[in-house]
Motif scaffolding. Structure first.
Motif, PDB file in Angstrom:
ATOM      1  N   ALA A   1       0.831  -1.205   0.000  1.00 54.57           N
ATOM      2  CA  ALA A   1       0.000   0.000   0.000  1.00 54.57           C
ATOM      3  C   ALA A   1       0.869   1.260   0.000  1.00 54.57           C
ATOM      4  CB  ALA A   1      -0.927  -0.017   1.207  1.00 54.57           C
ATOM      5  N   ARG A   2       1.983   1.219   0.715  1.00 53.37           N
ATOM      6  CA  ARG A   2       2.887   2.370   0.734  1.00 53.37           C
ATOM      7  C   ARG A   2       3.538   2.575  -0.626  1.00 53.37           C
ATOM      8  NH1 ARG A   2       4.796  -0.266   5.522  1.00 53.37           N
ATOM      9  NH2 ARG A   2       3.734   0.512   7.370  1.00 53.37           N
ATOM     10  N   PHE A   3       3.940   1.466  -1.256  1.00 55.94           N
ATOM     11  CA  PHE A   3       4.549   1.581  -2.582  1.00 55.94           C
ATOM     12  C   PHE A   3       3.585   2.201  -3.582  1.00 55.94           C
ATOM     13  CE2 PHE A   3       7.652  -1.998  -1.494  1.00 55.94           C
ATOM     14  CZ  PHE A   3       8.717  -1.127  -1.383  1.00 55.94           C
ATOM     15  N   ARG A   4       2.296   1.899  -3.434  1.00 50.35           N
ATOM     16  CA  ARG A   4       1.311   2.410  -4.393  1.00 50.35           C
ATOM     17  C   ARG A   4       1.146   3.925  -4.300  1.00 50.35           C
ATOM     18  NH1 ARG A   4      -2.649  -2.607  -3.152  1.00 50.35           N
ATOM     19  NH2 ARG A   4      -1.951  -4.002  -4.811  1.00 50.35           N
ATOM     20  N   THR A   5       1.547   4.502  -3.185  1.00 50.09           N
ATOM     21  CA  THR A   5       1.463   5.961  -3.040  1.00 50.09           C
ATOM     22  C   THR A   5       2.665   6.659  -3.659  1.00 50.09           C
ATOM     23  OG1 THR A   5       2.564   5.952  -0.879  1.00 50.09           O
ATOM     24  CG2 THR A   5       0.167   5.665  -0.907  1.00 50.09           C
ATOM     25  N   MET A   6       3.678   5.877  -4.055  1.00 54.47           N
ATOM     26  CA  MET A   6       4.891   6.458  -4.614  1.00 54.47           C
ATOM     27  C   MET A   6       4.808   6.499  -6.141  1.00 54.47           C
ATOM     28  SD  MET A   6       7.757   4.508  -2.281  1.00 54.47           S
ATOM     29  CE  MET A   6       7.653   4.534  -0.488  1.00 54.47           C
ATOM     30  N   ALA A   7       5.637   7.327  -6.714  1.00 50.67           N
ATOM     31  CA  ALA A   7       5.661   7.489  -8.174  1.00 50.67           C
ATOM     32  C   ALA A   7       6.548   6.424  -8.803  1.00 50.67           C
ATOM     33  CB  ALA A   7       6.161   8.881  -8.536  1.00 50.67           C
ATOM     34  N   ILE A   8       6.113   5.179  -8.689  1.00 50.67           N
ATOM     35  CA  ILE A   8       6.845   4.077  -9.294  1.00 50.67           C
ATOM     36  C   ILE A   8       5.874   3.245 -10.127  1.00 50.67           C
ATOM     37  CG2 ILE A   8       8.556   3.948  -7.469  1.00 50.67           C
ATOM     38  CD1 ILE A   8       7.026   1.571  -6.312  1.00 50.67           C
ATOM     39  N   HIS A   9       6.413   2.519 -11.080  1.00 52.29           N
ATOM     40  CA  HIS A   9       5.586   1.655 -11.904  1.00 52.29           C
ATOM     41  C   HIS A   9       4.948   0.578 -11.036  1.00 52.29           C
ATOM     42  CE1 HIS A   9       4.585  -1.482 -14.891  1.00 52.29           C
ATOM     43  NE2 HIS A   9       4.414  -0.449 -15.712  1.00 52.29           N
ATOM     44  N   ARG A  10       3.665   0.336 -11.236  1.00 48.79           N
ATOM     45  CA  ARG A  10       2.937  -0.601 -10.381  1.00 48.79           C
ATOM     46  C   ARG A  10       3.552  -1.994 -10.413  1.00 48.79           C
ATOM     47  NH1 ARG A  10      -3.445  -1.038 -11.141  1.00 48.79           N
ATOM     48  NH2 ARG A  10      -3.264   1.044 -10.178  1.00 48.79           N
ATOM     49  N   GLY A  11       3.970  -2.436 -11.578  1.00 47.10           N
ATOM     50  CA  GLY A  11       4.497  -3.786 -11.696  1.00 47.10           C
ATOM     51  C   GLY A  11       5.903  -3.964 -11.157  1.00 47.10           C
ATOM     52  N   SER A  12       6.564  -2.844 -10.805  1.00 48.78           N
ATOM     53  CA  SER A  12       7.953  -2.960 -10.353  1.00 48.78           C
ATOM     54  C   SER A  12       8.067  -3.716  -9.040  1.00 48.78           C
ATOM     55  CB  SER A  12       8.570  -1.562 -10.202  1.00 48.78           C
ATOM     56  OG  SER A  12       7.863  -0.794  -9.237  1.00 48.78           O
ATOM     57  N   VAL A  13       7.018  -3.696  -8.223  1.00 47.02           N
ATOM     58  CA  VAL A  13       7.045  -4.415  -6.955  1.00 47.02           C
ATOM     59  C   VAL A  13       7.150  -5.919  -7.199  1.00 47.02           C
ATOM     60  CG1 VAL A  13       5.777  -4.911  -4.832  1.00 47.02           C
ATOM     61  CG2 VAL A  13       5.727  -2.604  -5.816  1.00 47.02           C
ATOM     62  N   LEU A  14       6.314  -6.424  -8.094  1.00 46.56           N
ATOM     63  CA  LEU A  14       6.348  -7.853  -8.406  1.00 46.56           C
ATOM     64  C   LEU A  14       7.642  -8.227  -9.118  1.00 46.56           C
ATOM     65  CD1 LEU A  14       2.695  -8.578  -9.621  1.00 46.56           C
ATOM     66  CD2 LEU A  14       3.655  -8.745  -7.320  1.00 46.56           C
ATOM     67  N   ILE A  15       8.073  -7.392 -10.051  1.00 44.32           N
ATOM     68  CA  ILE A  15       9.305  -7.684 -10.786  1.00 44.32           C
ATOM     69  C   ILE A  15      10.496  -7.722  -9.845  1.00 44.32           C
ATOM     70  CG2 ILE A  15      10.881  -6.792 -12.551  1.00 44.32           C
ATOM     71  CD1 ILE A  15       8.406  -5.725 -14.019  1.00 44.32           C
ATOM     72  N   GLY A  16      10.496  -6.830  -8.869  1.00 43.41           N
ATOM     73  CA  GLY A  16      11.567  -6.837  -7.878  1.00 43.41           C
ATOM     74  C   GLY A  16      11.613  -8.142  -7.104  1.00 43.41           C
ATOM     75  N   HIS A  17      10.433  -8.625  -6.698  1.00 43.84           N
ATOM     76  CA  HIS A  17      10.375  -9.918  -6.007  1.00 43.84           C
ATOM     77  C   HIS A  17      10.900 -11.036  -6.900  1.00 43.84           C
ATOM     78  CE1 HIS A  17       8.565  -9.456  -2.066  1.00 43.84           C
ATOM     79  NE2 HIS A  17       7.695  -8.569  -2.553  1.00 43.84           N
ATOM     80  N   VAL A  18      10.510 -11.005  -8.175  1.00 40.96           N
ATOM     81  CA  VAL A  18      10.911 -12.076  -9.093  1.00 40.96           C
ATOM     82  C   VAL A  18      12.421 -12.060  -9.319  1.00 40.96           C
ATOM     83  CG1 VAL A  18      10.750 -12.873 -11.484  1.00 40.96           C
ATOM     84  CG2 VAL A  18       8.682 -12.212 -10.249  1.00 40.96           C
ATOM     85  N   ILE A  19      12.982 -10.894  -9.591  1.00 37.23           N
ATOM     86  CA  ILE A  19      14.427 -10.806  -9.828  1.00 37.23           C
ATOM     87  C   ILE A  19      15.196 -11.259  -8.589  1.00 37.23           C
ATOM     88  CG2 ILE A  19      16.350  -9.229 -10.252  1.00 37.23           C
ATOM     89  CD1 ILE A  19      14.461  -7.582 -12.007  1.00 37.23           C
ATOM     90  N   GLY A  20      14.773 -10.782  -7.420  1.00 36.77           N
ATOM     91  CA  GLY A  20      15.444 -11.179  -6.184  1.00 36.77           C
ATOM     92  C   GLY A  20      15.367 -12.671  -5.945  1.00 36.77           C
ATOM     93  N   SER A  21      14.206 -13.261  -6.213  1.00 32.05           N
ATOM     94  CA  SER A  21      14.031 -14.690  -5.993  1.00 32.05           C
ATOM     95  C   SER A  21      14.866 -15.521  -6.954  1.00 32.05           C
ATOM     96  CB  SER A  21      12.550 -15.060  -6.127  1.00 32.05           C
ATOM     97  OG  SER A  21      12.355 -16.445  -5.950  1.00 32.05           O
ATOM     98  N   VAL A  22      14.895 -15.126  -8.227  1.00 30.64           N
ATOM     99  CA  VAL A  22      15.689 -15.869  -9.209  1.00 30.64           C
ATOM    100  C   VAL A  22      17.172 -15.820  -8.838  1.00 30.64           C
ATOM    101  CG1 VAL A  22      16.448 -15.950 -11.614  1.00 30.64           C
ATOM    102  CG2 VAL A  22      14.027 -15.612 -11.074  1.00 30.64           C
ATOM    103  N   LEU A  23      17.656 -14.653  -8.445  1.00 31.29           N
ATOM    104  CA  LEU A  23      19.054 -14.533  -8.034  1.00 31.29           C
ATOM    105  C   LEU A  23      19.342 -15.387  -6.801  1.00 31.29           C
ATOM    106  CD1 LEU A  23      19.716 -10.700  -8.523  1.00 31.29           C
ATOM    107  CD2 LEU A  23      20.520 -12.603  -9.943  1.00 31.29           C
ATOM    108  N   GLN A  24      18.416 -15.386  -5.856  1.00 31.07           N
ATOM    109  CA  GLN A  24      18.585 -16.207  -4.663  1.00 31.07           C
ATOM    110  C   GLN A  24      18.593 -17.692  -5.021  1.00 31.07           C
ATOM    111  OE1 GLN A  24      15.566 -15.585  -1.691  1.00 31.07           O
ATOM    112  NE2 GLN A  24      16.713 -16.654  -0.093  1.00 31.07           N
ATOM    113  N   SER A  25      17.730 -18.085  -5.954  1.00 29.31           N
ATOM    114  CA  SER A  25      17.695 -19.484  -6.391  1.00 29.31           C
ATOM    115  C   SER A  25      19.003 -19.880  -7.058  1.00 29.31           C
ATOM    116  CB  SER A  25      16.525 -19.701  -7.359  1.00 29.31           C
ATOM    117  OG  SER A  25      15.284 -19.517  -6.720  1.00 29.31           O
TER     118      SER A  25
END
Length: 213
Positions: A49-73
């Motif tokens: 909810a906090r991220f949604r109040t910021m001027a960032i692309h909506r999908g960047s939250v999910l993409i960030g999780h995906v990139i972080g997870s793939v790197l961790q894997s």
């Protein structure tokens, strides 16, 4: 193969070689469960909810999780691979191209499972539920060819083990690293990875967007 557990050195080396490809893919399945839990926490604790109040692309939250997870894997796979080498795993027949293809397969498989895990996290009411929902990512490898060949399983169970996502990927990885036959498993693996990636992506983005309304 199982005789290698208590057998001589050649049998032991053969069984280690047989196990390692399955263990590498099981490592990915275990790692991405943390992604489902992390996404569920973000949704329930108000971080999204906090991220949604910021001027960032909506999908960047999910993409960030995906990139972080793939790197961790990938890092987890490298760690498990190093342990495998330490206990005797060798892949002397694999060419550099086959090693590169094996690494690409592991990264693609991690991407596919990560998107599925993100979707599971988004539909879960809390972190505990997300962990439970993602349990098939740990259970499916146990029902694959990770530990024993499919043709040694009961006849009624063989189609289940053979055509679920993990078995084709395991057999393809064995073929690349150990020189065994790949057959149709390579195409099945690519199809499963692309299908799961698309399913997870559209599932996760649709659920994320619906929660934003």
């Amino acid at each position: 193969l199982s005789a290698g557990i208590n057998g001589g050195e050649p049998d032991r080396a053969r069984y280690i070689a047989y196990l390692v490809p399955g263990l590498l893919l099981m490592t990915i399945g275990s790692t991405v469960i943390g992604t489902a839990v992390s996404v569920a926490n973000d949704m329930t604790e108000g971080i999204i909810a906090r991220f949604r109040t910021m001027a960032i692309h909506r999908g960047s939250v999910l993409i960030g999780h995906v990139i972080g997870s793939v790197l961790q894997s990938v890092l987890s796979v490298i760690l498990v691979g190093a342990v495998a080498v330490a206990i005797g795993f060798r892949s002397t027949d694999a060419t550099p191209i086959e090693w590169l293809a094996a690494f690409g397969l592991l990264a693609l498989f991690a991407l596919a499972l990560t998107w599925i895990a993100v979707g599971m996290g988004l539909v879960s009411p809390n972190a505990e539920a997300a962990s439970n929902n993602a349990m098939p990512l740990i259970l499916l490898p146990l029902l694959s060819s990770a530990f024993v060949p499919v043709d040694s399983m009961p006849g009624w169970f063989q189609p289940i083990a053979e055509y679920q996502p993990f078995t084709p990927a395991i057999e393809t990885l064995r073929g690349l690293l150990l020189g065994t036959g790949i057959g149709h498993n390579g195409w099945l693996t690519i199809a499963w990875c692309l299908g799961l990636t698309l399913l997870g992506y559209f599932w996760a983005t649709a659920k994320f967007n619906s929660n934003a309304k």
